[in-house]
Design an enzyme around this catalytic site. Structure first.
Site, PDB file in Angstrom:
ATOM      1  N   LYS A 224     -32.599 -12.452   2.480  1.00 29.93           N
ATOM      2  CA  LYS A 224     -33.575 -11.876   1.547  1.00 29.93           C
ATOM      3  C   LYS A 224     -34.721 -11.236   2.315  1.00 29.93           C
ATOM      4  CE  LYS A 224     -32.097 -13.633  -2.687  1.00 29.93           C
ATOM      5  NZ  LYS A 224     -32.250 -13.997  -4.053  1.00 29.93           N
TER       6      LYS A 224
ATOM      7  N   LYS B 226     -21.238 -11.008  -1.755  1.00 30.10           N
ATOM      8  CA  LYS B 226     -21.274 -11.810  -2.978  1.00 30.10           C
ATOM      9  C   LYS B 226     -21.708 -10.969  -4.194  1.00 30.10           C
ATOM     10  CE  LYS B 226     -25.122 -14.460  -4.207  1.00 30.10           C
ATOM     11  NZ  LYS B 226     -25.918 -15.607  -4.567  1.00 30.10           N
TER      12      LYS B 226
ATOM     13  N   LYS C  14     -26.702 -10.888  -9.154  1.00 33.27           N
ATOM     14  CA  LYS C  14     -27.348 -10.248 -10.292  1.00 33.27           C
ATOM     15  C   LYS C  14     -28.531  -9.384  -9.891  1.00 33.27           C
ATOM     16  CE  LYS C  14     -28.996 -14.630 -11.748  1.00 33.27           C
ATOM     17  NZ  LYS C  14     -29.895 -15.227 -10.741  1.00 33.27           N
TER      18      LYS C  14
HETATM   19  P1  ATP Z   1     -29.904 -13.635  -7.025  1.00 38.99           P
HETATM   20  O1  ATP Z   1     -29.160 -12.348  -7.029  1.00 38.99           O
HETATM   21  O2  ATP Z   1     -31.222 -13.565  -7.741  1.00 38.99           O
HETATM   22  O3  ATP Z   1     -29.972 -14.291  -5.690  1.00 38.99           O
HETATM   23  P2  ATP Z   1     -27.582 -14.957  -7.965  1.00 38.99           P
HETATM   24  O4  ATP Z   1     -26.827 -14.072  -8.886  1.00 38.99           O
HETATM   25  O5  ATP Z   1     -27.105 -15.131  -6.600  1.00 38.99           O
HETATM   26  O6  ATP Z   1     -29.099 -14.568  -7.963  1.00 38.99           O
HETATM   27  P3  ATP Z   1     -28.549 -17.594  -8.625  1.00 38.99           P
HETATM   28  O7  ATP Z   1     -29.510 -17.698  -9.718  1.00 38.99           O
HETATM   29  O8  ATP Z   1     -29.097 -17.653  -7.251  1.00 38.99           O
HETATM   30  O9  ATP Z   1     -27.620 -16.316  -8.737  1.00 38.99           O
HETATM   31  O10 ATP Z   1     -27.436 -18.691  -8.796  1.00 38.99           O
HETATM   32  C1  ATP Z   1     -27.073 -19.400  -9.959  1.00 38.99           C
HETATM   33  C2  ATP Z   1     -25.817 -20.161  -9.636  1.00 38.99           C
HETATM   34  O11 ATP Z   1     -24.726 -19.252  -9.584  1.00 38.99           O
HETATM   35  C3  ATP Z   1     -25.846 -20.855  -8.283  1.00 38.99           C
HETATM   36  O12 ATP Z   1     -25.244 -22.121  -8.405  1.00 38.99           O
HETATM   37  C4  ATP Z   1     -25.048 -19.963  -7.400  1.00 38.99           C
HETATM   38  O13 ATP Z   1     -24.431 -20.671  -6.357  1.00 38.99           O
HETATM   39  C5  ATP Z   1     -24.018 -19.404  -8.363  1.00 38.99           C
HETATM   40  N1  ATP Z   1     -23.576 -18.071  -7.961  1.00 38.99           N
HETATM   41  C6  ATP Z   1     -24.325 -16.950  -7.891  1.00 38.99           C
HETATM   42  N2  ATP Z   1     -23.602 -15.896  -7.505  1.00 38.99           N
HETATM   43  C7  ATP Z   1     -22.334 -16.362  -7.317  1.00 38.99           C
HETATM   44  C8  ATP Z   1     -21.107 -15.762  -6.894  1.00 38.99           C
HETATM   45  N3  ATP Z   1     -21.037 -14.480  -6.617  1.00 38.99           N
HETATM   46  N4  ATP Z   1     -20.009 -16.535  -6.815  1.00 38.99           N
HETATM   47  C9  ATP Z   1     -20.067 -17.847  -7.120  1.00 38.99           C
HETATM   48  N5  ATP Z   1     -21.185 -18.476  -7.506  1.00 38.99           N
HETATM   49  C10 ATP Z   1     -22.315 -17.764  -7.606  1.00 38.99           C
END
Ligand code: ATP
Ligand code: LTN
Length: 334
Positions: free
Chosen positions: A115, A197, A200
């Protein structure tokens, strides 16, 4: 035995919920909700490490809560759903955690490195100390299990280390939590960039990410447009990230193993394979989306659930915080 165990997990309301969140995290949360005492929250304090637009943050917070409620993770009975910022014990214990975590440990976190390279104009202190707040979230509720996606494993390990460090100094104050990372779906990759990955908040290309707000046709089309490769065999392999990702998605929604799916699709062309994945995903999401849309229309319902959730969460959180303050030698409030 699982009756008395507590599971806890939070999600950042930092964007529209994605298929990655659903398959990597929420689907497991829903499965476990029946067996355990569950504590689920939106980690709104955590989102401040990256600049947020206040109106979007409000919208995203209600959306994420609507999704948790659509999955049946509500406050009926024993489960608690709330907003992190409504229970100030999180910020308070996070300060204590800050003082028991080493800078060297925080510097090693992949998410921090990731980040900070993406947000070079805003490498704030919160971005570095983020895992201390996450440790506070978990330890306040004496969580036994924390279901998360693979990307959060390192933060969980740090939480365990800090909890053990504290317990060694002051006696058994904290429960040392275990991570629960599902076998399939733990790392859903982008459909256009399958080596990164699905996320969002980092989605320059709308076709890369499936949002739960997308309509059913959009979801199916994004899967049909996913990048693959030119060799036309449906097998999971390191040099076939696009196909591997689609197989993982298929297995996460159907509950099949990768081997079973490979057998099922053997000899099939990529077009037909993508069509089958799209259908499986759409079938899984259709009822969930219908519930989600309905709940999202009722702001008062959502706001009431989290009000009740915050009250119940506070009781547990302040009990732990009181114990910690006492161990540290702070004067009692008489
Ligand atoms: P950001 O983009 O803001 O970092 P994010 O989409 O990665 O957000 P988080 O809010 O950080 O999502 O995560 C919520 C949950 O979803 C966490 O348990 C995280 O491990 C899971 N998660 C997020 N993205 C993935 C992915 N691509 N595959 C599997 N699990 C995910
Ligand atoms: N860091 C997590 C969100 C999060 C969390 C938590 C997860 C904040 N506090 C406590 C599990 C337990 C993320 O970015 N996904």
């Amino acid at each position: 035995m699982s009756e008395n165990k507590t599971i806890l997990s939070f999600v950042q309301p930092s964007g529209d919920p994605t298929l990655g969140n659903y398959l990597g995290a929420f689907k497991n949360w829903a499965k476990m909700a029946k067996e355990y005492n569950c504590i689920y929250a939106i980690a709104d304090l955590h989102t401040l490490t990256v600049r947020q637009n206040p109106a979007d943050l409000r919208k995203n917070s209600r959306q994420m809560l609507a999704l948790l409620l659509a999955l049946g993770l509500d406050n009926e009975g024993k489960n608690i759903v709330f907003a992190q910022s409504h229970v100030s014990a999180h910020a308070e214990l996070a300060w204590v955690m800050n003082c028991y975590t080493y800078i060297g440990e925080l510097n090693r976190m992949t998410q921090f490195k990731d980040k900070s390279s993406k947000h070079q104009a805003n490498i704030n202190a919160g971005l570095l100390t983020y895992p201390c707040l996450m440790a506070a979230d978990i330890l306040l509720y004496k969580a036994d299990l924390v279901p998360v996606g693979e990307d959060q494993r390192q933060h969980l390990e740090l939480t365990r280390d800090v909890a053990e460090r504290f317990n060694n100094l002051y006696g058994d104050v904290f429960t040392v939590p275990e991570a629960y990372i599902g076998k399939v779906g733990a790392r859903i990759m982008g459909l256009q960039e399958p080596t990164r990955k699905m996320s969002k908040s980092e989605s320059a290309n709308a076709n890369n990410v499936i949002f739960l707000n997308d309509d059913i046709n959009q979801i199916a089309n994004k899967i049909k447009r996913a990048v693959t490769d030119s060799d036309n065999t449906i097998k999971a392999a390191e040099d076939k990230p696009g196909i591997t990702n689609l197989l993982n998605i298929y297995c996460a929604v159907t509950g099949k193993t990768v081997e079973e799916a490979e057998k099922e699709f053997a000899g099939m062309g990529y077009g037909a394979f993508k069509g089958a994945v799209a259908e499986a995903v759409v079938e899984d999401l259709r009822p969930l989306k219908a519930k989600y849309d309905e709940i999202l229309k009722d702001k008062t319902y959502i706001d009431n659930i989290i009000k009740d959730g915050a009250e119940r969460a506070s009781k547990i959180a302040y009990r732990t915080l009181g114990k910690v303050y006492k161990k540290l030698g702070f004067l009692p409030r008489t």
